[in-house]
Structures are given as C-alpha cells and as structure tokens.
Design an enzyme around this catalytic site. Sequence first.
Site, short mmCIF file in Angstrom:
data_model
loop_
_atom_site.label_atom_id
_atom_site.label_comp_id
_atom_site.label_asym_id
_atom_site.label_seq_id
_atom_site.Cartn_x
_atom_site.Cartn_y
_atom_site.Cartn_z
N SER A 84 1.83 -1.67 -7.66
CA SER A 84 2.01 -1.43 -9.09
C SER A 84 1.15 -0.30 -9.63
O SER A 84 1.12 -0.06 -10.84
CB SER A 84 1.71 -2.71 -9.86
OG SER A 84 0.50 -3.24 -9.43
N THR A 187 -1.22 -3.83 -13.65
CA THR A 187 -1.84 -2.54 -13.96
C THR A 187 -3.32 -2.68 -13.67
O THR A 187 -3.89 -3.74 -13.92
CB THR A 187 -1.67 -2.23 -15.46
OG1 THR A 187 -0.31 -1.93 -15.71
CG2 THR A 187 -2.52 -1.08 -15.92
N THR A 205 -1.08 2.85 -13.77
CA THR A 205 0.02 1.97 -13.36
C THR A 205 1.27 2.76 -13.00
O THR A 205 1.45 3.89 -13.46
CB THR A 205 0.38 1.00 -14.52
OG1 THR A 205 1.29 0.02 -14.06
CG2 THR A 205 1.01 1.72 -15.70
N ARG A 215 11.11 5.45 -19.15
CA ARG A 215 10.37 4.45 -19.94
C ARG A 215 8.86 4.69 -19.77
O ARG A 215 8.35 4.92 -18.69
CB ARG A 215 10.73 3.04 -19.44
CG ARG A 215 10.00 1.90 -20.16
CD ARG A 215 8.78 1.43 -19.40
NE ARG A 215 8.20 0.23 -19.98
CZ ARG A 215 7.04 -0.30 -19.58
NH1 ARG A 215 6.35 0.28 -18.62
NH2 ARG A 215 6.56 -1.39 -20.14
N GLY A 217 5.16 2.91 -20.71
CA GLY A 217 4.56 1.64 -21.13
C GLY A 217 3.37 1.83 -22.03
O GLY A 217 3.17 2.89 -22.63
N THR A 238 -2.97 -5.57 -19.50
CA THR A 238 -1.98 -5.53 -18.43
C THR A 238 -0.84 -6.45 -18.82
O THR A 238 -1.01 -7.34 -19.65
CB THR A 238 -2.60 -5.94 -17.09
OG1 THR A 238 -1.59 -5.91 -16.07
CG2 THR A 238 -3.19 -7.34 -17.14
N GLY A 239 0.32 -6.21 -18.24
CA GLY A 239 1.46 -7.06 -18.56
C GLY A 239 2.55 -6.26 -19.25
O GLY A 239 2.57 -5.03 -19.17
N1 ASP Z 1 1.40 -2.74 -18.74
C1 ASP Z 1 2.21 -2.07 -17.76
C2 ASP Z 1 3.43 -1.48 -18.41
O1 ASP Z 1 3.97 -2.06 -19.33
C3 ASP Z 1 2.66 -2.92 -16.63
C4 ASP Z 1 1.78 -3.99 -16.12
O2 ASP Z 1 0.63 -4.14 -16.44
O3 ASP Z 1 2.24 -4.75 -15.32
O4 ASP Z 1 3.88 -0.48 -17.94
#
Ligand code: ASP
Length: 325
Positions: A84, A187, A205, A215, A217, A238-239
């Site tokens: 990731s 991330t 990330t 896209r 993030g 993260t997320g």
């Molecule tokens: N926050 C990151 C994104 O939306 C992805 C992740 O942390 O998993 O690109």
Amino acid sequence: MKITRRNFVKTGALVGGGVITNQIVSSKIFGQDADKGELIAVSTWGGTVKSSEKAYEFLKNGKNSLDAIEAGIRVAENDPTNSSVGYGGLPDEDGIVTLDASIMDWIGNAGSVAAMEGIKNPISVAKLVMQRTKHVMLAGDGAKKFALQNGFKEENLLTENSRKAWEEWKKKNPHGVNRVDEKNHDTIGMLAIDNSFNLSGGVSTSGMAWKIHGRVGDSPIIGAALFVDNEVGGAVSTGNGEFVMRTVGSFLVVEKMREGFSPQEACEYAIKRIYKTAKQNKDIQVGYLAVNKKSEVGAFSLYDGFSYAVAKGSETKVVKSKFLA
Ligand code: ASP
C-alpha cells in the site's frame, strides 16, 4: 511582500538547483514555550515498525525530525512486500500505480505530490517540492517531471505480486467496481520529535487499491491526512481518505489538542465526527494517530484492526489502537 516576524520567507532567493522558493525559514513564535517532550517516532500500522525504528535511529544521531521522517517513510516505500506504499503498492483499476505523499516541518512548511507515477520515493519528492519551489502540491505528470528534473529515476513500481493481484481483481470485477475495504488500503503516516523538540510529520501511500485512475486521496492534502503545529502537536490519518478529507481530520485533531484535549481525546473526537455521518457504512475504516509536544501519543479508529508503532526510549513497540464501534 511585507516581512513580518511570523512570516519571514525566502521569496526570490535562489536555492538548490536555482529554483525559487517561498519556504518559511524562521519563525520565532513557533514552539519556543511548549512543554518539552522526548525523542519519539510513531507510524501508522504495526507493519511499519522498521520505519519508526529508522526514524528513531536518525533522531538519536542528532538528525532533525524532517530528515528522520523522510528516512523512515522511505523504508516502507522501498519495501516491495508493503502493498500500500511506494514500490509494490497496489495499482488503480487500470493497473497503474499512482502515489500520494506529503511532508510538513516544525516551522509550518509543507510539500506534497499527488497521483504521481513511476517514482519510488514520493516522500522525498514532496520534501523537495517544499524546499525548492514556491508551491505546496504538485500533481500527476507535473510532479513526475519535477522529480525527474531533480535527479529521481523513473522505475516500474508494479511488482509481479501486485500485477497478479490486479489481474485477479480485474477478472472478478471486469467493470471496475470500486469496492474498498480494510484489505485493500493502508498508509504510512509518521510523526517525530527531535532533540531540539521540533516536530515533523509525513504520509505516503499508493492509495486505495483499484481506485479510479486519477483519484487522489487524503494523503497529499495538508490538514486532511497530515497536520503539524510545533506549538501543539501533530496528527496523521489512514483509511478511507474521502471521509478524512470531508472532515479535514488531522487539522481537527491538532486544533482539539490546542484547546487542551490529550492526543487520545482528540483522535476520538475526530473519529466520532466521521461516525456521525458514516455509521451506516461498515465497509470503511479510518484511523488517526497523534502526538503532542510532551511526546504523548493517542490513536483511535472507527473499527477494530488499526495498530501503530512507537519508537521511544529503549524500545519500539506495536500498539493495538482503541476503536469506536
Ligand atoms: N488514506 C489513503 C487514501 O485514501 C488510503 C489508506 O490509508 O489506506 O488514499
């Protein structure tokens, strides 16, 4: 431009490579009276423990927190088994790896790159955007061009494993359904305090796996996935970045710490803000990690499964985050 005590910038100066920068080079009001903490490096997800260790090694050797963050994040970016971040990161729905990263120092300088292809270490490019240009963010082809002009090499970031994973996903989702869940994102977000009690942070990330090409993030957006204020503390996320962007999450965490919340209370506050609107959506995950100037750490996520690494004192440990629901 009026030069004030707060905002003394090197406008018009020629710096490294002859590029004009607007970087803030001194700020007396930041961080001078803050409670002093101890050396610390933290990173999102237990799997990034080597990154925190590397950053901490830098801090112990007297390096500043910005260099420690860059070195720590590069460990994750260079690791082909980390699917990731950086090299080996899972691609978008077209099979293309696009990277997002941001960095911020204790003076309030920031740099980021978004949707950049073919460059293994976006955190280092983000640092150069901060140090060598007047801008904060470069995106896409422009970010790549800037990287190449500054000595980075173009590389194929798709490993055999990530290519196979994409092919399998494509077979099951021929029309490119963009379902994201806990398994296809992560991330690295890092925060560090050095021996001058200065705080820096960074995020890197490959974003959501199988995302629509183009896209971007939360990771390269200052205030969303990353915010640092040397008077107060810093936060990273993260997320599912869309939920972080909509609530300007890391800025919110830092502002709550400014009001007197502990890092833990501030992360919980920001997660509850997301939960208000997203509670019907069980497919998402968001985690915050924060550090204040006393080197106190807090973390919180929407659901079970988030963890983080802390390098402090004589040990580096992986801690399971508390969660809301
Ligand atoms: N926050 C990151 C994104 O939306 C992805 C992740 O942390 O998993 O690109």
